[in-house]
Design a protein around this motif. Structure first.
Motif, mmCIF file in Angstrom:
data_model
loop_
_atom_site.group_PDB
_atom_site.id
_atom_site.type_symbol
_atom_site.label_atom_id
_atom_site.label_comp_id
_atom_site.label_asym_id
_atom_site.label_seq_id
_atom_site.Cartn_x
_atom_site.Cartn_y
_atom_site.Cartn_z
ATOM 1 N N LEU A 1 0.828 -1.202 0.000
ATOM 2 C CA LEU A 1 0.000 0.000 0.000
ATOM 3 C C LEU A 1 0.865 1.257 0.000
ATOM 4 N N ALA B 1 0.747 5.675 -0.098
ATOM 5 C CA ALA B 1 -0.090 6.819 0.261
ATOM 6 C C ALA B 1 -0.637 7.481 -0.994
ATOM 7 N N GLU C 1 -5.140 5.348 0.512
ATOM 8 C CA GLU C 1 -4.119 4.331 0.262
ATOM 9 C C GLU C 1 -4.488 3.564 -0.989
ATOM 10 N N GLU D 1 -4.062 -5.358 4.071
ATOM 11 C CA GLU D 1 -5.124 -4.447 4.486
ATOM 12 C C GLU D 1 -6.316 -5.235 5.045
#
Length: 709
Positions: free
Chosen positions: A386, A388, A409, A692
């Motif tokens: 991931l 930003a 993300e 995630e």
């Protein structure tokens, strides 16, 4: 003896002595003159001048001639290759006593001198073939008695040094035949479209007719005059018993050629030829002048069909939405970096501004090279790591996504596929600008820029299409970089190999990184920003667009070839986008290609298809009783993708403790649950690609006195 008789004998003796002395002096003078002629001729002759400027041929790998480059269109041939009847035609019209004289034909000179005196000018020729050779090689074209004298002296010396066959060979290879053709071989190809050894008698007679006045007797200028001159040569051949009168009449009945066979090169090859000339000088140390005059044979890796196809595509006005728009293109062989095709511009001319070699702002086409591949090499990131995706400022630099949408993300896979700007800049900031520049430099791209704008292609100079193609080829070659080349082998005029390309491969990135990049770039073509057009085979690549579409790119590769297409310079850019070069790049691939998938190297992990969604809902808990205790069966509604993991947590107040993580399941049994305790549970979906977690399910609990959710 009477005194009178003695005096008579003395006088006779003196006279005889005078005669002997006279003849001795004459002999000395003759020998001295001959030696003077030889010495002057030797002084005037520089054998380097006898080395003729020769056409250089550029050929494909299979030996097929692609084109020629020259200052004088000439292909020297040995006299044995010139048919005897062609040799006879030249001798008949130019110097019928060629095999009898020693460089000077006094009969012809006397006749010419007489006419020069009568006309008070040096207008009459009368030169032998040897004299013509001397004049063409060593002297100026002026008509003066001094030049004529030098011509005679040099001619005698040439006859002293060389055989008649050697002189005739130099002559037929040296003389000019008009329309840019020098030498009998070039003339044969120009006028008849065939090699000299295939010439018929009447064709040879026409060529022999031309040197006296190439423009006056050219069949392309005046057919009637050309035929008259040719027929004169045939008559002279008959009078000198080279052919019979019957054959002469038959040959004179033949027509002269009306159509010129082109010796000019197709403009489709111009950009490639200029690249060859540049590489010959910069890499192999052979100057352009030496190439144009040296009679080399240069083997190149060009694919003629791809070169022609790219030329037709990139010169077609229909492919440019704006009249001011231009293009530059390069296509390489994945095996060794050989240049298969290159185009220098929409209206490229020889020695022009070569757009395939000129740097251009790369836009997002640089992201795989300067950001994503270097990040994967750190081993701290993987395709589904991931990144930003937020509006951020880095000092005075505040990059943003083109669509203005930010997801907080996003995975590297999606960031590359959708060409998001914010994640690319953020990632370059994380790994360091130097790391990105080092990978560029390792592939021949040296930039002085120091800012994070490198991530989006904001460079001071830019990158050329050839450099871009070479860098993308590294992905196709499992992380090995090889400089592109246009010259494979060079042979001199004698057929000796004088230069050869030796491929040098350097490891720039691991096989794993190269494969990850290949898979992600393949998704850019199938599901991302490079979907425009259609491709006959598997294709991986990346688009690029600079501010206001000043520059638009597609760079990519198949299993066999890698390339880059830049387009830019449009004044009206409303209809310009990276879809244009993307579609055209695909169009220029071989139409008969069979579908070839990329081959995964051994011991390399593949990139899975991204997990698009992960959900878990409606958690239920059911108590199970047994002789030695109880258990709880948890069940929930799982998503469709069975690669999603589900984390089962026991919840106590605001704290939760991981009980287990299962893959692709929709139930789980908790052992040794207490009869009277009543713990609560939640299930949270987890994406193993990105690390995630998704949204938690409802809480569920059960006990002896309370069942259900």
């Amino acid at each position: 003896m009477p005194e009178g008789r003695w005096e008579t004998m003395k006088r006779l003796g003196r006279k005889l002595g005078y005669v002997v002395i006279f003849f001795l002096l004459m002999m000395i003078a003759g020998v001295t003159a001959y030696l003077g002629i030889i010495l002057f001729g030797s002084y005037a002759i520089d054998e380097k001048d006898l080395v003729m400027k020769e056409t250089t041929s550029i050929v494909s790998e299979d030996g097929s001639e692609l084109t020629k480059v020259f200052t004088e269109n000439r292909e020297s041939v040995p006299l044995e290759q010139v048919p005897e009847h062609v040799q006879q035609a030249f001798v008949a019209v130019e110097d019928q006593r060629f095999y009898e004289h020693t460089g000077i034909d006094f009969r012809s000179i006397g006749r010419a001198l007489y006419r020069d005196i009568i006309t008070r000018s040096a207008a009459e020729g009368g030169s032998t073939i040897t004299q013509q050779l001397a004049k063409n090689v060593f002297l100026s074209p002026e008509r003066t008695l001094m030049r004529k004298t030098k011509e005679v002296l040099i001619a005698v010396n040439l006859e002293h040094r060389y055989t008649k066959d050697e002189i005739l060979e130099m002559y037929v290879n040296r003389i000019y035949f008009g329309h840019g053709a020098h030498g009998v071989q070039a003339a044969s190809r120009l006028y008849f479209g065939k090699s000299v050894e295939e010439l018929t008698v009447e064709e040879g007679a026409l060529l022999a007719a031309l040197p006296k006045g190439p423009n006056n007797y050219s069949p392309f200028q005046d057919k009637e005059r050309a035929k008259e001159r040719r027929d004169l040569v045939l008559r002279l051949m008959q009078e000198q018993d080279y052919i019979t009168i019957e054959k002469m009449r038959a040959y004179q009945g033949k027509t002269v050629p009306a159509e010129q066979h082109s010796v000019a090169d197709t403009p489709a090859y111009d950009a490639y030829v200029d690249l060859v000339l540049q590489e010959m000088e910069e890499v192999h140390g052979i100057t352009e002048t030496a190439v144009l005059e040296g009679g080399y044979t240069i083997v190149v890796p060009m694919d003629p069909e791809l070169q022609q196809r790219s030329y037709e595509t990139l010169t077609s006005p229909e492919n440019y939405p704006d009249a001011a728009m231009n293009s530059g293109y390069a296509l390489l062989d994945n095996d060794d970096g050989g240049i298969l095709a290159v185009q220098g511009g929409r209206e490229y001319v020889r020695k022009g501004y070569h757009q395939a070699l000129r740097p251009h702002q790369p836009g997002s086409a640089i992201k795989p090279l300067a950001v994503y591949a270097p990040a994967l090499e750190t081993k701290s990131y993987e395709p589904y790591s991931l990144l930003a995706d937020e509006e951020m400022s880095y000092g005075d630099y505040s990059p943003g996504n083109i669509d203005g949408v930010y997801d907080g993300e996003v995975s590297m896979f999606e960031a590359l596929q959708q060409s998001k700007n914010a994640p690319a800049v953020w990632l370059l900031d994380q790994i360091g600008i130097d790391r990105g520049k080092e990978m560029l430099s390792a592939q021949g791209i040296d930039i002085e820029d120091e800012g994070l704008s490198i991530a989006l292609g904001g460079l001071h100079e830019g990158i050329s299409p050839l450099e871009m193609a070479s860098a993308y080829r590294t992905f196709a070659d499992s992380g090995l970089y090889t400089p592109a080349y246009a010259v494979q082998k060079v042979y001199d005029r004698s057929g000796e190999l004088t230069a050869e390309h030796k491929p040098e491969k350097a490891r720039v990135m691991s096989e794993q990184t190269a494969w990850y990049m290949t898979r992600m770039l393949e998704s850019v073509v199938t599901d991302g920003t490079a979907q425009a057009g259609s491709t006959p085979t598997a294709l991986a690549g990346k688009t690029g667009t600079t501010n206001e579409a000043a520059d638009v790119w597609f760079a990519g590769f198949t299993a066999d070839m890698s390339g880059a297409l830049w387009m830019g310079g449009a004044e009206n850019r409303e209809s310009v986008s990276s879809s244009l070069p993307t579609a055209l790049f695909k169009e220029m691939l071989p139409p008969d290609m069979s579908w070839t998938a990329f081959e995964q190297p051994e011991d390399v992990r593949d990139v899975e298809e991204p997990i698009q969604s992960m959900t878990a809902a409606n958690l239920q808990a059911e108590m199970n009783f047994g002789l030695f205790g109880s258990s709880v069966t948890l069940s929930w509604e799982a998503g469709e993708d069975d690669r999603v993991h589900y984390r089962i947590y026991e919840v106590s107040g605001e704290e939760r403790e991981l009980v287990e993580e299962v893959e692709g399941e929709s139930s789980y049994e908790v052992d040794r649950a207490g009869y009277f305790s009543s713990p609560e549970y939640v299930v949270i979906p987890y994406n193993p690609q990105t690390g995630e977690e998704g949204e938690a399910t409802n809480r569920a609990s059960t006990s002896l006195f309370s069942q259900g959710g």
